[in-house]
Design a protein around this motif. Structure first.
Motif, PDB file in Angstrom:
ATOM      1  N   ILE A   1       3.236   9.356  -7.280  1.00 43.08           N
ATOM      2  CA  ILE A   1       1.551   9.019  -7.043  1.00 43.08           C
ATOM      3  C   ILE A   1       0.579   8.011  -7.953  1.00 43.08           C
ATOM      4  CG2 ILE A   1      -0.543  10.556  -7.548  1.00 43.08           C
ATOM      5  CD1 ILE A   1       0.740  13.051  -7.003  1.00 43.08           C
ATOM      6  N   LEU A   2       0.101   7.400  -6.861  1.00 37.31           N
ATOM      7  CA  LEU A   2      -0.539   6.047  -8.060  1.00 37.31           C
ATOM      8  C   LEU A   2      -1.551   6.742  -8.783  1.00 37.31           C
ATOM      9  CD1 LEU A   2      -1.150   2.782  -7.827  1.00 37.31           C
ATOM     10  CD2 LEU A   2      -2.664   3.046  -6.078  1.00 37.31           C
TER      11      LEU A   2
ATOM     12  N   ASN B   1      -0.352  -1.384 -11.955  1.00 34.39           N
ATOM     13  CA  ASN B   1      -0.297  -0.220 -11.477  1.00 34.39           C
ATOM     14  C   ASN B   1       0.447   1.067 -12.343  1.00 34.39           C
ATOM     15  OD1 ASN B   1      -1.457  -1.314  -9.368  1.00 34.39           O
ATOM     16  ND2 ASN B   1       0.247  -1.732  -8.084  1.00 34.39           N
ATOM     17  N   SER B   2      -0.338   1.879 -12.479  1.00 36.65           N
ATOM     18  CA  SER B   2       0.012   2.843 -12.724  1.00 36.65           C
ATOM     19  C   SER B   2       1.049   4.390 -11.739  1.00 36.65           C
ATOM     20  CB  SER B   2      -0.650   3.735 -13.853  1.00 36.65           C
ATOM     21  OG  SER B   2      -1.264   3.110 -15.600  1.00 36.65           O
ATOM     22  N   LEU B   3       1.885   5.081 -11.896  1.00 31.03           N
ATOM     23  CA  LEU B   3       2.912   5.554 -11.193  1.00 31.03           C
ATOM     24  C   LEU B   3       2.857   6.573 -11.501  1.00 31.03           C
ATOM     25  CD1 LEU B   3       4.307   3.095  -9.225  1.00 31.03           C
ATOM     26  CD2 LEU B   3       3.029   3.791  -8.101  1.00 31.03           C
ATOM     27  N   LEU B   4       2.992   8.059 -10.762  1.00 36.69           N
ATOM     28  CA  LEU B   4       3.515   9.411 -11.546  1.00 36.69           C
ATOM     29  C   LEU B   4       4.628   9.524 -10.537  1.00 36.69           C
ATOM     30  CD1 LEU B   4       3.133  11.842 -13.380  1.00 36.69           C
ATOM     31  CD2 LEU B   4       1.240  12.510 -11.313  1.00 36.69           C
ATOM     32  N   ASP B   5       5.852  10.276 -11.355  1.00 40.40           N
ATOM     33  CA  ASP B   5       6.803  10.816 -10.690  1.00 40.40           C
ATOM     34  C   ASP B   5       6.890  12.359 -10.630  1.00 40.40           C
ATOM     35  OD1 ASP B   5       9.261  10.899  -9.342  1.00 40.40           O
ATOM     36  OD2 ASP B   5      10.823  10.370 -10.481  1.00 40.40           O
ATOM     37  N   GLU B   6       6.185  13.165  -9.150  1.00 39.25           N
ATOM     38  CA  GLU B   6       5.949  14.531  -9.272  1.00 39.25           C
ATOM     39  C   GLU B   6       6.913  15.192  -9.763  1.00 39.25           C
ATOM     40  OE1 GLU B   6       4.755  14.584  -5.664  1.00 39.25           O
ATOM     41  OE2 GLU B   6       3.081  14.688  -6.135  1.00 39.25           O
TER      42      GLU B   6
ATOM     43  N   SER C   1       0.850  -1.245  -0.020  1.00 38.64           N
ATOM     44  CA  SER C   1      -0.138  -0.340  -0.047  1.00 38.64           C
ATOM     45  C   SER C   1       0.594   1.878  -0.024  1.00 38.64           C
ATOM     46  CB  SER C   1      -0.687  -0.219   0.936  1.00 38.64           C
ATOM     47  OG  SER C   1      -0.162   0.530   2.572  1.00 38.64           O
ATOM     48  N   ALA C   2       2.178   1.131   0.674  1.00 41.58           N
ATOM     49  CA  ALA C   2       2.901   2.126   0.784  1.00 41.58           C
ATOM     50  C   ALA C   2       3.459   2.800  -0.960  1.00 41.58           C
ATOM     51  CB  ALA C   2       3.860   2.384   1.488  1.00 41.58           C
TER      52      ALA C   2
END
Length: 157
Positions: free
Chosen positions: A93-94, A129-134, A86-87
């Motif tokens: 950002i998920l 899972n799609s993750l966005l690097d800020e 979950s972390a």
């Protein structure tokens, strides 16, 4: 309408013709010439020594492969760190999650530990899972293939 040929004549047409005697002798002499002279036989004692030497080298290699990893402790950088599912790391950002079934095969009936009959289905599932690097704005897609066994109770036969 044509009269059908008997099976024997049809099969006789399919059989290849035999080689002539001279052709067969020429092929055999060519094979003998290509084979060359055979190597002289070695004494039986030499073969036994060679086998023992090979077995000793193989045993030493296996012993070295088992002992050397135990002699040096693993470095902390080689240890794998498992993060909770979950972390997400800071700055990530998920954006979305999805699971899809790629294939499904029927495994037949299986008996459960308590004796009840179950219908087994083997599923090949891919979780994404799609993750966005800020910081950089890069969207990463992480895929996790897995295999699941789905057991469904059978109530009637």
């Amino acid at each position: 309408m044509h009269k059908p040929d008997p099976i024997e004549t049809i099969l006789a047409r399919l059989m290849p013709t035999a080689l002539s005697e001279t052709g067969q002798h020429e092929i055999e002499s060519m094979l003998d010439a290509l084979a060359g002279a055979s190597a002289p036989a070695r004494p039986a004692g030499m073969a036994w020594i060679r086998r023992m030497l090979t077995a000793g080298i193989a045993a030493a290699g296996v012993a070295a492969a088992l002992i050397f990893p135990l002699a040096t402790p693993p470095s902390p950088t080689s240890w794998a760190v498992i993060a909770p599912a979950s972390a997400t790391p800071a700055g990530m950002i998920l954006m979305g999650e999805s699971d899809r079934i790629e294939s499904m095969t029927d495994e037949g009936w299986q008996e459960d530990s308590d004796g009840s009959t179950m219908r087994a289905m083997r599923l090949n599932v891919v979780g994404e899972n799609s993750l966005l690097d800020e910081e950089t704005g890069i969207v990463m897609q992480v895929s996790e293939p897995r295999e699941e066994l789905l057991l469904m109770p059978v109530s009637t036969f």
